[in-house]
Design a protein around this motif. Structure first.
Motif, mmCIF file in Angstrom:
data_model
loop_
_atom_site.group_PDB
_atom_site.id
_atom_site.type_symbol
_atom_site.label_atom_id
_atom_site.label_comp_id
_atom_site.label_asym_id
_atom_site.label_seq_id
_atom_site.Cartn_x
_atom_site.Cartn_y
_atom_site.Cartn_z
ATOM 1 N N ASP A 374 0.841 -1.191 0.000
ATOM 2 C CA ASP A 374 0.000 0.000 0.000
ATOM 3 C C ASP A 374 0.882 1.248 0.000
ATOM 4 O OD1 ASP A 374 -1.467 2.206 1.829
ATOM 5 O OD2 ASP A 374 -2.963 1.039 0.717
ATOM 6 N N ARG A 375 0.487 2.257 -0.782
ATOM 7 C CA ARG A 375 1.324 3.465 -0.904
ATOM 8 C C ARG A 375 1.448 4.230 0.398
ATOM 9 N NH1 ARG A 375 -0.369 7.457 -5.373
ATOM 10 N NH2 ARG A 375 -2.471 6.630 -5.154
ATOM 11 N N GLU A 376 0.451 4.133 1.257
ATOM 12 C CA GLU A 376 0.465 4.919 2.486
ATOM 13 C C GLU A 376 1.045 4.148 3.665
ATOM 14 O OE1 GLU A 376 -0.233 8.041 2.364
ATOM 15 O OE2 GLU A 376 -0.886 7.942 0.277
ATOM 16 N N THR A 377 0.632 2.887 3.825
ATOM 17 C CA THR A 377 1.034 2.124 5.003
ATOM 18 C C THR A 377 2.255 1.251 4.779
ATOM 19 O OG1 THR A 377 -0.366 0.215 4.449
ATOM 20 C CG2 THR A 377 -1.392 2.038 5.661
ATOM 21 N N LEU A 378 2.590 0.975 3.504
ATOM 22 C CA LEU A 378 3.666 0.060 3.111
ATOM 23 C C LEU A 378 3.398 -1.372 3.562
ATOM 24 C CD1 LEU A 378 6.964 2.133 3.599
ATOM 25 C CD2 LEU A 378 5.466 1.956 1.608
ATOM 26 N N GLY A 387 -0.423 -1.437 -6.412
ATOM 27 C CA GLY A 387 0.230 -0.795 -5.283
ATOM 28 C C GLY A 387 1.661 -0.429 -5.612
ATOM 29 N N ARG A 409 14.856 6.650 3.646
ATOM 30 C CA ARG A 409 13.397 6.698 3.579
ATOM 31 C C ARG A 409 12.839 5.664 2.604
ATOM 32 N NH1 ARG A 409 12.639 11.933 2.143
ATOM 33 N NH2 ARG A 409 12.140 11.462 -0.029
ATOM 34 N N GLU A 436 4.980 6.326 -9.525
ATOM 35 C CA GLU A 436 4.039 6.809 -8.520
ATOM 36 C C GLU A 436 3.693 8.278 -8.748
ATOM 37 O OE1 GLU A 436 2.376 8.608 -5.052
ATOM 38 O OE2 GLU A 436 4.366 9.077 -5.846
ATOM 39 N N ARG A 539 2.112 11.489 -5.194
ATOM 40 C CA ARG A 539 2.734 12.393 -4.241
ATOM 41 C C ARG A 539 4.194 12.664 -4.588
ATOM 42 N NH1 ARG A 539 1.644 9.696 1.459
ATOM 43 N NH2 ARG A 539 2.915 11.467 2.095
ATOM 44 N N ARG A 541 6.624 11.095 -3.544
ATOM 45 C CA ARG A 541 7.428 10.875 -2.337
ATOM 46 C C ARG A 541 8.538 9.862 -2.558
ATOM 47 N NH1 ARG A 541 4.912 8.232 3.217
ATOM 48 N NH2 ARG A 541 6.859 8.202 4.427
ATOM 49 N N TRP A 542 8.317 8.939 -3.498
ATOM 50 C CA TRP A 542 9.239 7.810 -3.630
ATOM 51 C C TRP A 542 10.182 7.938 -4.810
ATOM 52 C CZ3 TRP A 542 8.993 5.653 0.799
ATOM 53 C CH2 TRP A 542 7.791 5.555 1.489
#
Length: 543
Positions: A374-378, A387, A409, A436, A539, A541-542
């Motif tokens: 999952d992108r938010e919870t990993l 995902g 991160r 992503e 986002r 973020r990754w």
């Protein structure tokens, strides 16, 4: 045949090959920038001598063991030779693409703080401000007059190279940069173990179909500033094909004479290069079959997504009865993670919505593992659910220069976050959706690009930009920017009838598209150029 068992060392790569009696000849599309007098054919002993000479230059310029040597020059095979030369004296080479914008080069050099900057262009140009970012600068073009301690080749020629040094296998060996599609590239640190033992060493086995044979003519056409160039050179030299063809640009005028003269049997190129060559290729039953690809048994593409029309064109361009296209997926940080063989049969269906080139196959057995989270919870998600892709590999790089927190991160225990979105099927195959940063709430930009390129023959490439709260913007790229013949309103409606509603297409010339040194589209820069919102569903973020 037995697997290649000798240890591969970067600094003595060509010396070791010469000692083994390697008979491979390197054929160049144009002479080397650092040694034009050698012409366009180079045997292994001559390459070894040139590496030794360059090692002497670097030592005379003050570089030594553990120092970072940043190398910025236009794309050519001598980037590989200069990396070997720096490694030979125990320094850490950092090849940087001259395709990078000057402000990006400045960012990377500040992170690196190199002991020696090697420039392939006069500092009166974009290098002028860069020479102050290194302790010393060595100019390869013979120019002079920059600020700070600047040397020309005339100042360092003739200096004997010190005895070769081999760093511990887990120490930094080379620093390469990522493509930088979403901003300044990351500086990726690899060791002898990660880059040579685990990546090049794996490829140097005589695998069926994949490995170069003694009789092969192996062609490479990609950015030689990329880490792939070092692993490719090391593995190919270990296997010892008859010829190695070096193509330094995507322009057909440069590539054609070399490819038609030597007629390769295997070709590896970045997808954007295959796309540029596609209009010049004829199917084997066409009116003018191409001599360049008539003998190819194996095509290899990495670096970026490749779309069905490109693969289909090249598989049909060879007279080989059963040609194979090897599509690999991986990253600079990890090396190859999955692979898939594509055949003429797999590419037979046109205009349909099917995975084809988005199906990237399975992880490399015994080399890599994949998981979707999952992108938010990993947390892991069930098979068949989209995902974030994370991987496990012993070839993972050591980190990022100047961005240690960013690297940490992206680590989740034993897993590394790739930043790609995909699906693992119940059978264990990877279906790639998007980066992503470019993801859509439903569907996939990459799938839309696949379908549009298949249905619009006049289009060289298609880029789909997601717009939160609006319709996706399709950018149709043609060679000259002229409208392709199939973009009349009626034909456009027919081509997109079963697709999500799209904005009106934007047609652009190839040369107006902002790209990285490996030919990837810089989507954020393209958005800015077109006035499309910078907001995305992802986002970022990754990255």
């Amino acid at each position: 045949m037995a697997p290649f068992s000798r240890r591969i060392e970067l600094g003595t790569l060509f010396d070791d090959a010469a000692e083994r009696g390697a008979a491979t000849t390197v054929h160049l599309g144009r002479p080397l920038d650092i040694a034009p007098e050698l012409g366009t054919a180079l045997d292994v002993p001559a390459a070894a001598r040139l590496v030794s000479d360059a090692a002497g230059w670097f030592a005379a310029a003050g570089a030594g063991p553990g120092d970072r040597v940043a190398i910025v020059k236009r794309n050519h095979f001598d980037l590989v030779l200069l990396c070997c030369a720096a490694a030979r004296i125990g320094a850490v080479p950092v090849p940087l693409s001259a395709h990078l914008d000057p402000d990006v080069l400045e960012i990377l050099l500040k992170r690196l703080d190199p002991a020696l900057l090697v420039l392939g262009f006069a500092p009166a140009g974009p290098g002028g401000a860069l020479t102050s970012l290194a302790s010393r600068t060595l100019l390869l073009d013979g120019g002079a007059g920059a600020a700070g301690p600047v040397l020309s080749l005339d100042d360092v020629r003739g200096h004997a190279a010190p005895a070769p040094r081999r760093p511990p296998v887990d120490d930094p060996l080379v620093i390469v940069h990522t493509s930088g599609t979403t901003g300044a590239p990351k500086l990726v640190v690899h060791s002898t173990r990660t880059l040579l033992r685990r990546l090049a060493g794996f490829e140097a086995h005589r695998w069926p179909v994949l490995a170069a044979r003694r009789s092969d003519v192996v062609a490479g056409a990609f950015s030689f500033a990329h880490g792939r160039a070092l692993a490719w050179t090391a593995s190919v030299l270990a296997l010892g094909p008859e010829k190695l063809l070096v193509v330094t640009g995507s322009g057909w005028d440069e590539a054609r004479p070399l490819l038609e003269r030597h007629r390769p049997t295997t070709v590896e190129a970045q997808p954007s290069t295959f796309v540029r060559w596609r209009p010049h290729v004829r199917a084997q039953d066409g009116p003018a079959p191409s001599r360049a690809f008539g003998r190819v048994r194996l095509y290899i593409s990495t670096f970026d997504a490749v779309h069905p029309p490109t693969v289909r064109t090249f598989l049909n361009a060879t007279a080989h009865p059963r040609p194979i296209w090897l599509q690999g997926w991986g990253q600079s940080e990890t090396g190859p993670l999955t692979f898939r063989f594509l055949t003429r049969r797999a590419l037979r269906a046109e205009r349909e919505r099917h995975p084809t080139t988005r199906d990237l196959g399975r992880p490399v057995p015994g080399r890599s593992r994949l998981r979707v989270v999952d992108r938010e919870t990993l947390r892991p998600v069930p098979r068949g659910t989209a995902g974030l892709l994370v991987c496990g590999t012993k070839a993972l790089c050591l980190g990022y220069v100047g961005e240690e927190r960013r690297f940490r991160r992206k680590l989740a225990g034993e897993w590394f976050v790739t930043g790609d979105i995909g699906v693992l099927t119940r059978g264990g195959r990877l279906l790639l959706l998007d980066r992503e940063a470019d993801v859509l709430p439903e569907g996939s930009c990459v799938e839309l690009e696949d379908v549009l390129e298949d249905r619009l023959p006049g289009v060289a490439e298609c880029v789909v930009l997601g717009v939160p709260g609006g319709r996706c913007v399709p950018v149709l790229i043609t060679e000259d920017g002229g409208p392709p013949p199939i973009t009349s309103p009626a034909l456009w409606r027919e081509a997109t009838a079963d697709l999500p509603e799209l904005a009106d297409p934007v047609v652009m010339a190839w040369d107006r598209i902002p790209r990285t040194g490996t030919g990837k589209v810089r989507r954020a820069a393209l958005r800015e150029r077109l006035g499309v919102t910078s907001e995305t569903y992802g986002r970022g973020r990754w990255t």
